[in-house]
Design a protein around this motif. Structure first.
Motif, PDB file in Angstrom:
ATOM      1  N   SER A   3     141.141 -32.212  87.946  1.00 50.40           N
ATOM      2  CA  SER A   3     139.713 -32.046  87.719  1.00 50.40           C
ATOM      3  C   SER A   3     139.131 -31.139  88.792  1.00 50.40           C
ATOM      4  O   SER A   3     139.288 -31.396  89.992  1.00 50.40           O
ATOM      5  CB  SER A   3     138.995 -33.396  87.739  1.00 50.40           C
ATOM      6  OG  SER A   3     137.586 -33.226  87.755  1.00 50.40           O
ATOM      7  N   VAL A   4     138.443 -30.082  88.364  1.00 45.10           N
ATOM      8  CA  VAL A   4     137.800 -29.146  89.276  1.00 45.10           C
ATOM      9  C   VAL A   4     136.288 -29.288  89.114  1.00 45.10           C
ATOM     10  O   VAL A   4     135.747 -29.055  88.026  1.00 45.10           O
ATOM     11  CB  VAL A   4     138.222 -27.695  88.973  1.00 45.10           C
ATOM     12  CG1 VAL A   4     137.596 -26.735  89.983  1.00 45.10           C
ATOM     13  CG2 VAL A   4     139.738 -27.560  88.953  1.00 45.10           C
ATOM     14  N   CYS A   5     135.606 -29.706  90.177  1.00 52.60           N
ATOM     15  CA  CYS A   5     134.145 -29.862  90.152  1.00 52.60           C
ATOM     16  C   CYS A   5     133.706 -30.705  88.958  1.00 52.60           C
ATOM     17  O   CYS A   5     132.717 -30.381  88.275  1.00 52.60           O
ATOM     18  CB  CYS A   5     133.451 -28.508  90.103  1.00 52.60           C
ATOM     19  SG  CYS A   5     133.858 -27.417  91.469  1.00 52.60           S
ATOM     20  N   GLY A   6     134.424 -31.779  88.682  1.00 49.59           N
ATOM     21  CA  GLY A   6     134.144 -32.601  87.518  1.00 49.59           C
ATOM     22  C   GLY A   6     133.121 -33.691  87.774  1.00 49.59           C
ATOM     23  O   GLY A   6     133.073 -34.278  88.860  1.00 49.59           O
ATOM     24  N   VAL A   7     132.296 -33.968  86.769  1.00 41.96           N
ATOM     25  CA  VAL A   7     131.324 -35.064  86.847  1.00 41.96           C
ATOM     26  C   VAL A   7     132.073 -36.388  86.918  1.00 41.96           C
ATOM     27  O   VAL A   7     132.977 -36.646  86.119  1.00 41.96           O
ATOM     28  CB  VAL A   7     130.393 -35.050  85.625  1.00 41.96           C
ATOM     29  CG1 VAL A   7     129.530 -36.305  85.597  1.00 41.96           C
ATOM     30  CG2 VAL A   7     129.526 -33.800  85.634  1.00 41.96           C
ATOM     31  N   VAL A   8     131.692 -37.227  87.857  1.00 44.76           N
ATOM     32  CA  VAL A   8     132.320 -38.532  88.053  1.00 44.76           C
ATOM     33  C   VAL A   8     131.405 -39.657  87.582  1.00 44.76           C
ATOM     34  O   VAL A   8     131.859 -40.649  87.025  1.00 44.76           O
ATOM     35  CB  VAL A   8     132.689 -38.731  89.539  1.00 44.76           C
ATOM     36  CG1 VAL A   8     133.186 -40.148  89.810  1.00 44.76           C
ATOM     37  CG2 VAL A   8     133.744 -37.702  89.963  1.00 44.76           C
ATOM     38  N   ASN A   9     130.109 -39.485  87.794  1.00 41.08           N
ATOM     39  CA  ASN A   9     129.136 -40.527  87.493  1.00 41.08           C
ATOM     40  C   ASN A   9     127.885 -39.837  86.953  1.00 41.08           C
ATOM     41  O   ASN A   9     127.202 -39.111  87.685  1.00 41.08           O
ATOM     42  CB  ASN A   9     128.821 -41.318  88.772  1.00 41.08           C
ATOM     43  CG  ASN A   9     127.881 -42.473  88.542  1.00 41.08           C
ATOM     44  OD1 ASN A   9     126.979 -42.410  87.722  1.00 41.08           O
ATOM     45  ND2 ASN A   9     128.077 -43.543  89.299  1.00 41.08           N
ATOM     46  N   TRP A  10     127.566 -40.031  85.670  1.00 46.06           N
ATOM     47  CA  TRP A  10     126.437 -39.328  85.078  1.00 46.06           C
ATOM     48  C   TRP A  10     125.121 -39.653  85.783  1.00 46.06           C
ATOM     49  O   TRP A  10     124.278 -38.776  85.983  1.00 46.06           O
ATOM     50  CB  TRP A  10     126.321 -39.666  83.600  1.00 46.06           C
ATOM     51  CG  TRP A  10     127.306 -38.973  82.717  1.00 46.06           C
ATOM     52  CD1 TRP A  10     128.248 -39.544  81.913  1.00 46.06           C
ATOM     53  CD2 TRP A  10     127.455 -37.551  82.536  1.00 46.06           C
ATOM     54  NE1 TRP A  10     128.977 -38.585  81.245  1.00 46.06           N
ATOM     55  CE2 TRP A  10     128.511 -37.356  81.611  1.00 46.06           C
ATOM     56  CE3 TRP A  10     126.810 -36.441  83.065  1.00 46.06           C
ATOM     57  CZ2 TRP A  10     128.910 -36.084  81.211  1.00 46.06           C
ATOM     58  CZ3 TRP A  10     127.211 -35.173  82.663  1.00 46.06           C
ATOM     59  CH2 TRP A  10     128.246 -35.006  81.752  1.00 46.06           C
ATOM     60  N   GLU A  11     124.934 -40.899  86.154  1.00 49.12           N
ATOM     61  CA  GLU A  11     123.661 -41.279  86.767  1.00 49.12           C
ATOM     62  C   GLU A  11     123.449 -40.556  88.096  1.00 49.12           C
ATOM     63  O   GLU A  11     122.379 -39.994  88.350  1.00 49.12           O
ATOM     64  CB  GLU A  11     123.609 -42.794  86.973  1.00 49.12           C
ATOM     65  CG  GLU A  11     122.285 -43.257  87.583  1.00 49.12           C
ATOM     66  CD  GLU A  11     122.166 -44.770  87.646  1.00 49.12           C
ATOM     67  OE1 GLU A  11     121.108 -45.251  88.099  1.00 49.12           O
ATOM     68  OE2 GLU A  11     123.120 -45.459  87.242  1.00 49.12           O
ATOM     69  N   TYR A  69     125.608 -44.602  79.837  1.00 51.36           N
ATOM     70  CA  TYR A  69     125.911 -43.951  81.109  1.00 51.36           C
ATOM     71  C   TYR A  69     127.124 -44.594  81.775  1.00 51.36           C
ATOM     72  O   TYR A  69     127.945 -43.902  82.389  1.00 51.36           O
ATOM     73  CB  TYR A  69     124.700 -43.999  82.033  1.00 51.36           C
ATOM     74  CG  TYR A  69     123.720 -42.864  81.813  1.00 51.36           C
ATOM     75  CD1 TYR A  69     123.634 -41.811  82.710  1.00 51.36           C
ATOM     76  CD2 TYR A  69     122.874 -42.841  80.695  1.00 51.36           C
ATOM     77  CE1 TYR A  69     122.746 -40.762  82.518  1.00 51.36           C
ATOM     78  CE2 TYR A  69     121.985 -41.802  80.481  1.00 51.36           C
ATOM     79  CZ  TYR A  69     121.921 -40.762  81.397  1.00 51.36           C
ATOM     80  OH  TYR A  69     121.054 -39.725  81.190  1.00 51.36           O
ATOM     81  N   GLU A  70     127.225 -45.901  81.662  1.00 55.28           N
ATOM     82  CA  GLU A  70     128.379 -46.582  82.268  1.00 55.28           C
ATOM     83  C   GLU A  70     129.647 -46.300  81.473  1.00 55.28           C
ATOM     84  O   GLU A  70     130.689 -45.958  82.048  1.00 55.28           O
ATOM     85  CB  GLU A  70     128.123 -48.088  82.332  1.00 55.28           C
ATOM     86  CG  GLU A  70     129.288 -48.855  82.953  1.00 55.28           C
ATOM     87  CD  GLU A  70     129.027 -50.347  83.034  1.00 55.28           C
ATOM     88  OE1 GLU A  70     129.886 -51.070  83.590  1.00 55.28           O
ATOM     89  OE2 GLU A  70     127.977 -50.803  82.529  1.00 55.28           O
ATOM     90  N   GLU A  71     129.569 -46.428  80.153  1.00 55.67           N
ATOM     91  CA  GLU A  71     130.762 -46.249  79.315  1.00 55.67           C
ATOM     92  C   GLU A  71     131.318 -44.836  79.379  1.00 55.67           C
ATOM     93  O   GLU A  71     132.518 -44.624  79.230  1.00 55.67           O
ATOM     94  CB  GLU A  71     130.430 -46.590  77.860  1.00 55.67           C
ATOM     95  CG  GLU A  71     130.259 -48.071  77.590  1.00 55.67           C
ATOM     96  CD  GLU A  71     129.980 -48.338  76.122  1.00 55.67           C
ATOM     97  OE1 GLU A  71     129.713 -47.348  75.382  1.00 55.67           O
ATOM     98  OE2 GLU A  71     130.024 -49.508  75.705  1.00 55.67           O
ATOM     99  N   ARG A  72     130.463 -43.855  79.614  1.00 54.63           N
ATOM    100  CA  ARG A  72     130.899 -42.459  79.564  1.00 54.63           C
ATOM    101  C   ARG A  72     131.027 -41.833  80.954  1.00 54.63           C
ATOM    102  O   ARG A  72     131.073 -40.615  81.060  1.00 54.63           O
ATOM    103  CB  ARG A  72     129.930 -41.662  78.700  1.00 54.63           C
ATOM    104  CG  ARG A  72     129.823 -42.188  77.270  1.00 54.63           C
ATOM    105  CD  ARG A  72     131.173 -42.165  76.556  1.00 54.63           C
ATOM    106  NE  ARG A  72     131.132 -42.865  75.281  1.00 54.63           N
ATOM    107  CZ  ARG A  72     130.713 -42.344  74.151  1.00 54.63           C
ATOM    108  NH1 ARG A  72     130.250 -41.109  74.132  1.00 54.63           N
ATOM    109  NH2 ARG A  72     130.730 -43.049  73.042  1.00 54.63           N
TER     110      ARG A  72
END
Length: 580
Positions: free
Chosen positions: A464-472, A501-504
């Protein structure tokens, strides 16, 4: 069939290390302009930074990356942007074309882009900035040094065009969803809705900035209101418009040529074709590759061109003007394929095949999510293929280039059916005989890679490069306009949709990661902040997870500098090779 660019007879076949070093140095042109004496000025990479160059050599030696030059008439100088270490806080600079001396014009902590002079007033510049909240349209008076906000729309401003008389500005309010055109009257100090059709997008700025969209012949834009695809349309100053070219293919960034024709980009699979509409007939100037940054100058159409063997040359009417992005190593041209996803839907993809029997497979996931895998030079993909991997790059649900319904199929469902499309890509590779399949992606692709190794059991390794880890936390920490876009894509705030937000969010599934993981991050990333990667590292290091963390202190949202590219590509290929 997959085509290979092969070395000439007797040419040295380099080692993988040599291959990486030669490929990583291909950066291409990052903006260009033409001066009144016909000298072409362009931004190119050298000695660790982008600077301005001409055919005579290097013009600037400034700190930071100097890009996107444009001629500043009446001031006999060049206007350009400066960025430092990828933080995307662009300053506006005035540059002496004789000496390369730099004078700051707008120098602050904000993102300042798309700066262009008014057609009739050389002392007035319009530009887009996030100095208030999201992205808005501003004008700057060079003599007085004053900045005035001009846009009032709630949506971010993505591009604009001056009227020929310089009294009005039409701008695009909105990014991908429900974008509309607004009209600013500078004399009346008004900003009014111009063209806003329901359940559709009206736009003229997509990868480009809207320059050239307004001429004496009207305003050219695209609308998907009638067919679901972005079709060419022309409007007069009253807002009435007519479709002028319809063929059920998405089109982008239309602009007028000096002859009154319309140049535009058309999506065809992984290609972004450059076309010109003249008297109802369309001529294709560039049929393959990715083409963008169009400018009509002195009767010619200039543009930047990428292909799987080209990193961004400057071309004019099909001929190369600046050969900055050529590579002299073997590269692979992908095969256009489709595969069936979980619900029977056909997903378009690019398949890269090595010359020999593959070691394994890698699913390469594009960013966005509203983007696609273009037929351009993807240096990490090319190196993986060179190392013996078969790489599949899918245009999953939510990708561009396939009409509005397909692009909006992931709305409110990020990490849902689009992830299942990516999982189906892994199954496709396994059906082709790849016993082990990894996943690699950057930005939204990095998010998908993390979901792939955490929320599914489809992959044997992931990067993963600069990937979102936590949407919130991403929405909280990223720049506001990006947070607004993500909230729209998720169709609600964290407070409104806490379960989604938690599930994704990949952080929810770190306890389920049981395959090797590579995490790559730029310390100055303003879109997916370093704190996202730190959350992930903090979680996986508490468990017996085989992971690596590669942090670049002088990078932003991606890996750009040659020495960093070498390390990134080398580590990535070593990571996948050591786990098959």
């Amino acid at each position: 069939m997959t085509a290979h660019k092969t070395p000439a007879e007797g040419q040295h076949v380099e080692s993988l290390s040599e291959y990486v070093h030669r490929l990583a140095g291909a950066h291409g042109v990052s903006g260009y302009t033409k001066m009144p004496d016909d000298t072409v000025v362009y931004a190119a990479y050298g000695d660790g930074d982008y600077d301005l160059w001409t055919s005579e050599g290097r013009l600037t030696h400034a700190d930071g990356d100097i890009t996107s030059p444009t001629w500043l008439r009446g001031h006999e100088s060049i206007l350009a942007y400066r960025d430092v270490d990828g933080n995307e806080q662009f300053d506006l600079l005035k540059i002496d074309p004789e000496t390369g001396a730099v004078t700051p014009v707008v120098d602050d902590q904000f993102l300042n882009v798309n700066a262009r002079q008014a057609p009739t007033d050389p002392n007035r510049i319009a530009f887009i900035s996030n100095r208030d909240r999201s992205l808005d349209l501003y004008t700057y008076d060079i003599d007085e040094g004053t900045i005035t906000k001009q846009s009032e729309a709630d949506e971010p401003v993505m591009g604009y065009a001056w009227s020929p008389d310089g009294h009005r500005i039409v701008y695009q309010a909105g990014t991908f969803d429900d974008s509309a055109l607004q009209l600013v009257d500078l004399h009346l100090d008004r900003d009014d809705v111009f063209i806003d059709e329901p359940d559709s997008e009206q736009s003229f700025a997509f990868t480009d900035d809207g320059d050239g969209a307004w001429s004496e012949d009207g305003i050219v834009f695209t609308t998907n209101h009638e067919t679901g695809y972005r079709e060419l349309a022309v409007t007069d100053g009253d807002g009435d418009y007519r479709l002028c070219y319809v063929n059920n293919h998405d089109k982008y960034d239309p602009q007028w040529t000096d002859e009154g024709d319309i140049a535009f980009i058309e999506a065809r699979g992984g290609d972004r074709r450059l076309c010109v509409l003249s008297d109802g007939d369309v001529t294709t100037v560039e049929r393959t590759g990715m083409n963008m940054d169009l400018k009509s100058i002195d009767g010619d159409v200039y543009y930047k061109h990428w292909s799987p063997a080209t990193a961004g040359d400057l071309r004019r009417d099909g001929a190369t003007v600046v050969e900055e992005g050529q590579v002299d190593v073997q590269t692979v041209f992908p095969e256009e394929i489709t595969y069936e996803s979980f619900d029977g839907r056909e997903i378009a993809a690019r398949l890269y095949r090595p010359e020999d029997e593959p070691l394994g497979g890698v699913v390469k996931v594009h960013g966005g999510p509203e983007a696609q895998h273009y037929n351009r030079l993807d240096i990490v993909t090319q190196t993986l293929v060179r190392a013996g991997f078969e790489v599949l790059a899918p245009d999953f649900r939510g990708s561009l280039g396939y009409g509005r319904d397909f692009r909006k199929a992931s709305d409110g469902d990020l990490g849902g059916d689009d992830l299942t499309d990516v999982v189906a890509a892994a199954a496709y590779l396994r059906n082709r005989g790849r016993d082990q399949v990894g996943i690699l992606g950057a930005s939204y692709g990095g998010y998908m890679a993390l979901m792939g190794v955490g929320a599914t059991d489809a992959f044997d390794m992931g990067a993963s490069v600069c990937g979102v880890v936590n949407w919130e936390t991403t929405i909280e920490e990223a720049r506001q306009y990006l947070g607004d876009v993500l909230i729209r894509k998720l169709q609600g705030t964290p407070e409104e949709k806490p379960v989604l937000y938690e599930e994704r969010s990949p952080i929810t599934y770190t306890d389920d990661i049981d395959v090797p993981l590579l995490i790559v991050q730029g310390a100055n990333d303003p879109r997916v902040p370093k704190s996202e990667a730190e959350q992930l590292v903090s979680s996986v290091e508490k468990r017996d997870v085989d992971y690596e963390y590669l942090l670049f202190e002088d990078e932003g949202h991606g890996v750009e500098r040659t020495e960093n590219r070498i390390e990134y590509i080398t580590r990535t290929v070593e990571f996948f090779s050591s786990h098959v």
